[in-house]
Design a protein around this motif. Structure first.
Motif, PDB file in Angstrom:
ATOM      1  N   MET A   1      30.106  59.453  81.969  1.00 26.36           N
ATOM      2  CA  MET A   1      29.210  59.629  80.825  1.00 26.36           C
ATOM      3  C   MET A   1      28.135  58.551  80.813  1.00 26.36           C
ATOM      4  O   MET A   1      26.971  58.847  80.761  1.00 26.36           O
ATOM      5  CB  MET A   1      30.017  59.610  79.532  1.00 26.36           C
ATOM      6  CG  MET A   1      29.170  59.678  78.301  1.00 26.36           C
ATOM      7  SD  MET A   1      30.170  59.585  76.822  1.00 26.36           S
ATOM      8  CE  MET A   1      28.893  59.484  75.609  1.00 26.36           C
ATOM      9  N   GLY A   2      28.531  57.298  80.836  1.00 27.84           N
ATOM     10  CA  GLY A   2      27.547  56.233  80.713  1.00 27.84           C
ATOM     11  C   GLY A   2      28.140  54.905  81.095  1.00 27.84           C
ATOM     12  O   GLY A   2      28.964  54.808  81.985  1.00 27.84           O
ATOM     13  N   ARG A  37      26.127  60.047  70.627  1.00 27.51           N
ATOM     14  CA  ARG A  37      26.647  60.245  71.976  1.00 27.51           C
ATOM     15  C   ARG A  37      27.403  58.995  72.407  1.00 27.51           C
ATOM     16  O   ARG A  37      27.057  58.353  73.384  1.00 27.51           O
ATOM     17  CB  ARG A  37      25.513  60.569  72.939  1.00 27.51           C
ATOM     18  CG  ARG A  37      24.786  61.840  72.556  1.00 27.51           C
ATOM     19  CD  ARG A  37      23.672  62.221  73.475  1.00 27.51           C
ATOM     20  NE  ARG A  37      23.091  61.097  74.186  1.00 27.51           N
ATOM     21  CZ  ARG A  37      22.443  61.206  75.334  1.00 27.51           C
ATOM     22  NH1 ARG A  37      22.288  62.369  75.892  1.00 27.51           N
ATOM     23  NH2 ARG A  37      21.928  60.139  75.911  1.00 27.51           N
ATOM     24  N   MET A  64      25.363  56.070  76.731  1.00 26.68           N
ATOM     25  CA  MET A  64      24.280  56.099  77.719  1.00 26.68           C
ATOM     26  C   MET A  64      23.372  54.885  77.601  1.00 26.68           C
ATOM     27  O   MET A  64      22.759  54.473  78.578  1.00 26.68           O
ATOM     28  CB  MET A  64      23.464  57.384  77.576  1.00 26.68           C
ATOM     29  CG  MET A  64      24.261  58.642  77.888  1.00 26.68           C
ATOM     30  SD  MET A  64      24.985  58.660  79.545  1.00 26.68           S
ATOM     31  CE  MET A  64      23.505  58.751  80.542  1.00 26.68           C
ATOM     32  N   SER A  65      23.280  54.314  76.397  1.00 21.75           N
ATOM     33  CA  SER A  65      22.331  53.212  76.217  1.00 21.75           C
ATOM     34  C   SER A  65      22.751  52.317  75.066  1.00 21.75           C
ATOM     35  O   SER A  65      23.528  52.725  74.183  1.00 21.75           O
ATOM     36  CB  SER A  65      20.931  53.758  75.931  1.00 21.75           C
ATOM     37  OG  SER A  65      20.878  54.332  74.642  1.00 21.75           O
ATOM     38  N   ASP A  68      21.926  53.900  71.766  1.00 26.64           N
ATOM     39  CA  ASP A  68      22.932  54.830  71.246  1.00 26.64           C
ATOM     40  C   ASP A  68      24.036  54.081  70.509  1.00 26.64           C
ATOM     41  O   ASP A  68      24.503  54.517  69.458  1.00 26.64           O
ATOM     42  CB  ASP A  68      23.545  55.648  72.387  1.00 26.64           C
ATOM     43  CG  ASP A  68      22.602  56.692  72.960  1.00 26.64           C
ATOM     44  OD1 ASP A  68      21.620  57.069  72.280  1.00 26.64           O
ATOM     45  OD2 ASP A  68      22.853  57.129  74.098  1.00 26.64           O
TER      46      ASP A  68
END
Length: 103
Positions: A1-2, A37, A64-65, A68
Motif C-alpha cells: 500500500m505505502g 487512506r 501513501m504520504s 494522508d
C-alpha cells in the motif's frame, strides 16, 4: 500500500477524564479510518511509569504520504478534543517482527 509512519502523541497533563470520555470514538476512528487512506497496523496507549495511567498514544500506520497521515490525525477525536500536548510523526521502517518479512 505505502510506507509506514510511527506516531507519538503525548497528552496534556490532567486530562485523564477527557481521554476516557473520548476514547470510544478514538478507537472507532482507528478501526474505521474511512475516508482516509490510512491503515493502522498497531497501536495503544502509552503509560505513566509512576502510576500506570494512560498518558499518550503510540501508533504505527501505513499510508501513501505524510499528508494522508496528517489528515487522518486531524480527524481523530483525541485531536479534535484537544487532548494532545505534542504529536510527532516519523517515517518508520518495520523490520523486526513484520509479518510480511518472514523467512
Amino acid at each position: 500500500m505505502g510506507q509506514y509512519f510511527a506516531i507519538f502523541a503525548t497528552d496534556k497533563p490532567g486530562l485523564q477524564a477527557l481521554r476516557s470520555e473520548v476514547r470510544p470514538a478514538h478507537r472507532e476512528h482507528l478501526r474505521n479510518p474511512y475516508p482516509h487512506r490510512v491503515v493502522v497496523r498497531l497501536g495503544g496507549p502509552t503509560l505513566d511509569s509512576g502510576n500506570g495511567h494512560m498518558n499518550g498514544t503510540l501508533l504505527v500506520v501505513e499510508a501513501m504520504s505524510l499528508g494522508d497521515v496528517q489528515a487522518f490525525l486531524s480527524d481523530d477525536p483525541y485531536m479534535q478534543a484537544g487532548l494532545f500536548d505534542q504529536v510527532e510523526i516519523r517515517p518508520w521502517h518495520w523490520g523486526l517482527g513484520n509479518p510480511e518479512l518472514r523467512g
